[in-house]
Design a protein around this motif. Structure first.
Motif, PDB file in Angstrom:
ATOM      1  N   SER A 113     -11.939  21.031   8.473  1.00  0.00           N
ATOM      2  CA  SER A 113     -11.360  20.628   9.748  1.00  0.00           C
ATOM      3  C   SER A 113     -10.964  19.165   9.796  1.00  0.00           C
ATOM      4  O   SER A 113     -10.450  18.698  10.797  1.00  0.00           O
ATOM      5  CB  SER A 113     -12.368  20.918  10.875  1.00  0.00           C
ATOM      6  OG  SER A 113     -13.563  20.186  10.656  1.00  0.00           O
ATOM      7  N   ARG A 114     -11.211  18.410   8.745  1.00  0.00           N
ATOM      8  CA  ARG A 114     -10.898  16.981   8.780  1.00  0.00           C
ATOM      9  C   ARG A 114      -9.453  16.719   8.402  1.00  0.00           C
ATOM     10  O   ARG A 114      -8.917  17.306   7.473  1.00  0.00           O
ATOM     11  CB  ARG A 114     -11.819  16.218   7.822  1.00  0.00           C
ATOM     12  CG  ARG A 114     -13.288  16.240   8.246  1.00  0.00           C
ATOM     13  CD  ARG A 114     -14.126  15.473   7.264  1.00  0.00           C
ATOM     14  NE  ARG A 114     -15.526  15.477   7.646  1.00  0.00           N
ATOM     15  CZ  ARG A 114     -16.490  14.903   6.931  1.00  0.00           C
ATOM     16  NH1 ARG A 114     -16.185  14.300   5.805  1.00  0.00           N
ATOM     17  NH2 ARG A 114     -17.732  14.937   7.338  1.00  0.00           N
ATOM     18  N   ALA A 115      -8.844  15.800   9.130  1.00  0.00           N
ATOM     19  CA  ALA A 115      -7.438  15.469   8.879  1.00  0.00           C
ATOM     20  C   ALA A 115      -7.296  14.699   7.578  1.00  0.00           C
ATOM     21  O   ALA A 115      -8.138  13.881   7.213  1.00  0.00           O
ATOM     22  CB  ALA A 115      -6.898  14.642  10.041  1.00  0.00           C
ATOM     23  N   ARG A 116      -6.200  14.934   6.878  1.00  0.00           N
ATOM     24  CA  ARG A 116      -5.864  14.157   5.693  1.00  0.00           C
ATOM     25  C   ARG A 116      -5.013  12.987   6.138  1.00  0.00           C
ATOM     26  O   ARG A 116      -4.078  13.148   6.933  1.00  0.00           O
ATOM     27  CB  ARG A 116      -5.095  15.012   4.680  1.00  0.00           C
ATOM     28  CG  ARG A 116      -5.677  16.393   4.433  1.00  0.00           C
ATOM     29  CD  ARG A 116      -7.077  16.365   3.893  1.00  0.00           C
ATOM     30  NE  ARG A 116      -7.141  15.986   2.495  1.00  0.00           N
ATOM     31  CZ  ARG A 116      -8.264  16.024   1.780  1.00  0.00           C
ATOM     32  NH1 ARG A 116      -9.389  16.411   2.349  1.00  0.00           N
ATOM     33  NH2 ARG A 116      -8.267  15.661   0.514  1.00  0.00           N
ATOM     34  N   MET A 117      -5.297  11.816   5.619  1.00  0.00           N
ATOM     35  CA  MET A 117      -4.625  10.600   6.051  1.00  0.00           C
ATOM     36  C   MET A 117      -3.548  10.199   5.054  1.00  0.00           C
ATOM     37  O   MET A 117      -3.816  10.035   3.867  1.00  0.00           O
ATOM     38  CB  MET A 117      -5.638   9.462   6.181  1.00  0.00           C
ATOM     39  CG  MET A 117      -6.918   9.854   6.918  1.00  0.00           C
ATOM     40  SD  MET A 117      -6.647  10.112   8.671  1.00  0.00           S
ATOM     41  CE  MET A 117      -6.507   8.418   9.201  1.00  0.00           C
ATOM     42  N   VAL A 118      -2.315  10.036   5.538  1.00  0.00           N
ATOM     43  CA  VAL A 118      -1.196   9.628   4.696  1.00  0.00           C
ATOM     44  C   VAL A 118      -0.627   8.328   5.260  1.00  0.00           C
ATOM     45  O   VAL A 118      -0.146   8.293   6.396  1.00  0.00           O
ATOM     46  CB  VAL A 118      -0.089  10.702   4.657  1.00  0.00           C
ATOM     47  CG1 VAL A 118       1.062  10.247   3.759  1.00  0.00           C
ATOM     48  CG2 VAL A 118      -0.652  12.045   4.184  1.00  0.00           C
ATOM     49  N   SER A 119      -0.685   7.266   4.475  1.00  0.00           N
ATOM     50  CA  SER A 119      -0.153   5.971   4.902  1.00  0.00           C
ATOM     51  C   SER A 119       1.211   5.745   4.253  1.00  0.00           C
ATOM     52  O   SER A 119       1.351   5.870   3.041  1.00  0.00           O
ATOM     53  CB  SER A 119      -1.103   4.830   4.497  1.00  0.00           C
ATOM     54  OG  SER A 119      -2.335   4.949   5.176  1.00  0.00           O
ATOM     55  N   VAL A 120       2.202   5.423   5.073  1.00  0.00           N
ATOM     56  CA  VAL A 120       3.551   5.156   4.575  1.00  0.00           C
ATOM     57  C   VAL A 120       3.792   3.655   4.711  1.00  0.00           C
ATOM     58  O   VAL A 120       3.742   3.113   5.815  1.00  0.00           O
ATOM     59  CB  VAL A 120       4.611   5.955   5.361  1.00  0.00           C
ATOM     60  CG1 VAL A 120       5.988   5.747   4.745  1.00  0.00           C
ATOM     61  CG2 VAL A 120       4.253   7.438   5.380  1.00  0.00           C
ATOM     62  N   ALA A 121       4.026   2.995   3.586  1.00  0.00           N
ATOM     63  CA  ALA A 121       4.125   1.536   3.576  1.00  0.00           C
ATOM     64  C   ALA A 121       5.307   1.096   2.719  1.00  0.00           C
ATOM     65  O   ALA A 121       5.925   1.892   2.015  1.00  0.00           O
ATOM     66  CB  ALA A 121       2.824   0.928   3.040  1.00  0.00           C
ATOM     67  N   SER A 122       5.611  -0.189   2.776  1.00  0.00           N
ATOM     68  CA  SER A 122       6.692  -0.745   1.955  1.00  0.00           C
ATOM     69  C   SER A 122       6.473  -2.234   1.783  1.00  0.00           C
ATOM     70  O   SER A 122       5.784  -2.874   2.582  1.00  0.00           O
ATOM     71  CB  SER A 122       8.057  -0.496   2.611  1.00  0.00           C
ATOM     72  OG  SER A 122       8.149  -1.174   3.853  1.00  0.00           O
ATOM     73  N   GLY A 123       7.060  -2.760   0.710  1.00  0.00           N
ATOM     74  CA  GLY A 123       6.936  -4.191   0.461  1.00  0.00           C
ATOM     75  C   GLY A 123       7.814  -5.022   1.385  1.00  0.00           C
ATOM     76  O   GLY A 123       7.531  -6.184   1.654  1.00  0.00           O
ATOM     77  N   LYS A 124       8.904  -4.426   1.885  1.00  0.00           N
ATOM     78  CA  LYS A 124       9.825  -5.100   2.785  1.00  0.00           C
ATOM     79  C   LYS A 124      10.432  -4.097   3.739  1.00  0.00           C
ATOM     80  O   LYS A 124      10.335  -2.877   3.534  1.00  0.00           O
ATOM     81  CB  LYS A 124      10.939  -5.808   1.997  1.00  0.00           C
ATOM     82  CG  LYS A 124      11.866  -4.844   1.270  1.00  0.00           C
ATOM     83  CD  LYS A 124      12.893  -5.587   0.425  1.00  0.00           C
ATOM     84  CE  LYS A 124      13.909  -6.338   1.262  1.00  0.00           C
ATOM     85  NZ  LYS A 124      14.814  -5.424   2.013  1.00  0.00           N
ATOM     86  N   GLY A 125      11.051  -4.599   4.784  1.00  0.00           N
ATOM     87  CA  GLY A 125      11.696  -3.723   5.746  1.00  0.00           C
ATOM     88  C   GLY A 125      13.058  -3.257   5.267  1.00  0.00           C
ATOM     89  O   GLY A 125      13.609  -3.762   4.284  1.00  0.00           O
ATOM     90  N   GLY A 126      13.611  -2.263   5.947  1.00  0.00           N
ATOM     91  CA  GLY A 126      14.963  -1.813   5.646  1.00  0.00           C
ATOM     92  C   GLY A 126      15.110  -0.862   4.483  1.00  0.00           C
ATOM     93  O   GLY A 126      16.217  -0.655   3.983  1.00  0.00           O
TER      94      GLY A 126
END
Length: 276
Positions: free
Chosen positions: A11-24
């Motif tokens: 029942s525990r949610a899996r965590m997905v982080s979406v990141a980047s070194g810069k914007g755009g």
């Protein structure tokens, strides 16, 4: 009928982080479209938009939540009113403030958030965090506790350098996540793009010591610009487009790989609010 993710993950949610070194480089585009694809596959998905400066997730989905997490912290509304159900079946929470501002709230206020999120966290299979671009020291331990971290980049040298720097900082600080993926966006030629991403992966492996669990290419297509203009996720506009198929490829890798959890959902939330 039980959700298939319950039997596989509990029942525990899996965590997905979406990141980047810069914007755009399309970070929020990937977060939004990945959320929609996971929902279409029968998973319960919460998209947590922490990039309050632009509220891009709201714009890309054509929605305007009435309340944000900031309203909850100011004791104006309950947590249920902050969760906005989008037309795509994905639930959305907008912070209404920068991550740094979240950290500054007093312990009592943050405790209220943790207690409320404890209740709703069990309702989801995946929680997608769309983080602001660049490395953020306030999120150090949260990067580490993610099940998956997607690093967005592009073929331009500046984007590659920033993505490399982002990954290197994570590793130097001992924050290497459980599962690491790289997504190269706005690729004009898939053959050349594959060479670039393979070279990038090789450099990261040699000089940083990280081997990505998967690499993905998203082709530059007018469809993506159209989806932004129409405020409709491109995986909805045209499911067979290359960018849409790329998102499905990312979803395949995330859902097919079972990772060993280091922390429970609520322990990760405490980290996000600087309470760990």
């Amino acid at each position: 009928m039980p959700n298939q993710a319950e039997g596989l993950y509990g029942s525990r949610a899996r965590m997905v982080s979406v990141a980047s070194g810069k914007g755009g480089v399309g970070k929020t585009l990937v977060a939004v479209n990945l959320s929609v694809v996971l929902q279409e596959r029968g998973h319960r998905v919460l998209l947590f938009d922490t990039d309050a400066g632009f509220a891009n997730a709201e714009i890309l989905m054509g929605v305007t939540p009435k309340f944000t997490l900031k309203d909850f912290l100011k004791k104006k509304v309950g947590i249920e009113e902050v969760i906005f159900r989008t037309p795509y079946g994905v639930d959305l929470i907008s912070t209404g403030m920068d991550v740094e501002d979240l950290i500054t709230f007093n312990v009592e206020d943050k405790g209220r958030v943790v207690n409320e999120l404890r209740k709703i966290g069990e309702d989801y299979d995946y929680i997608i965090f769309d983080f602001p671009p660049g490395f953020n020291e306030q999120l150090e331990r949260f990067y580490l506790s993610s099940d998956h971290v997607l690093v967005l980049t592009a073929t331009e040298p500046t984007a590659l350098v920033n993505a490399y720097t982002f990954v290197k900082i994570l590793v130097l600080k001992g924050l290497e996540p459980v599962s690491f993926h790289v997504v190269m966006n706005m690729v004009k030629d898939l053959r050349e793009g594959r060479k670039v991403v393979e070279k990038f992966s090789s450099v990261v492996s040699k000089f940083v010591g990280v081997n990505f669990d998967s690499t993905h290419l998203m082709k530059f297509e007018p469809l993506v610009r159209e989806s932004v203009a129409r405020q409709i996720p491109f995986v909805v506009l045209k499911k067979t487009s290359q960018p849409s198929l790329a998102i499905h490829g990312i979803a395949d890798r995330i859902t097919n790989k079972i990772v060993a959890k280091k922390l429970s959902f609520i322990e990760r939330v405490k980290l996000l609010f600087g309470m760990g």
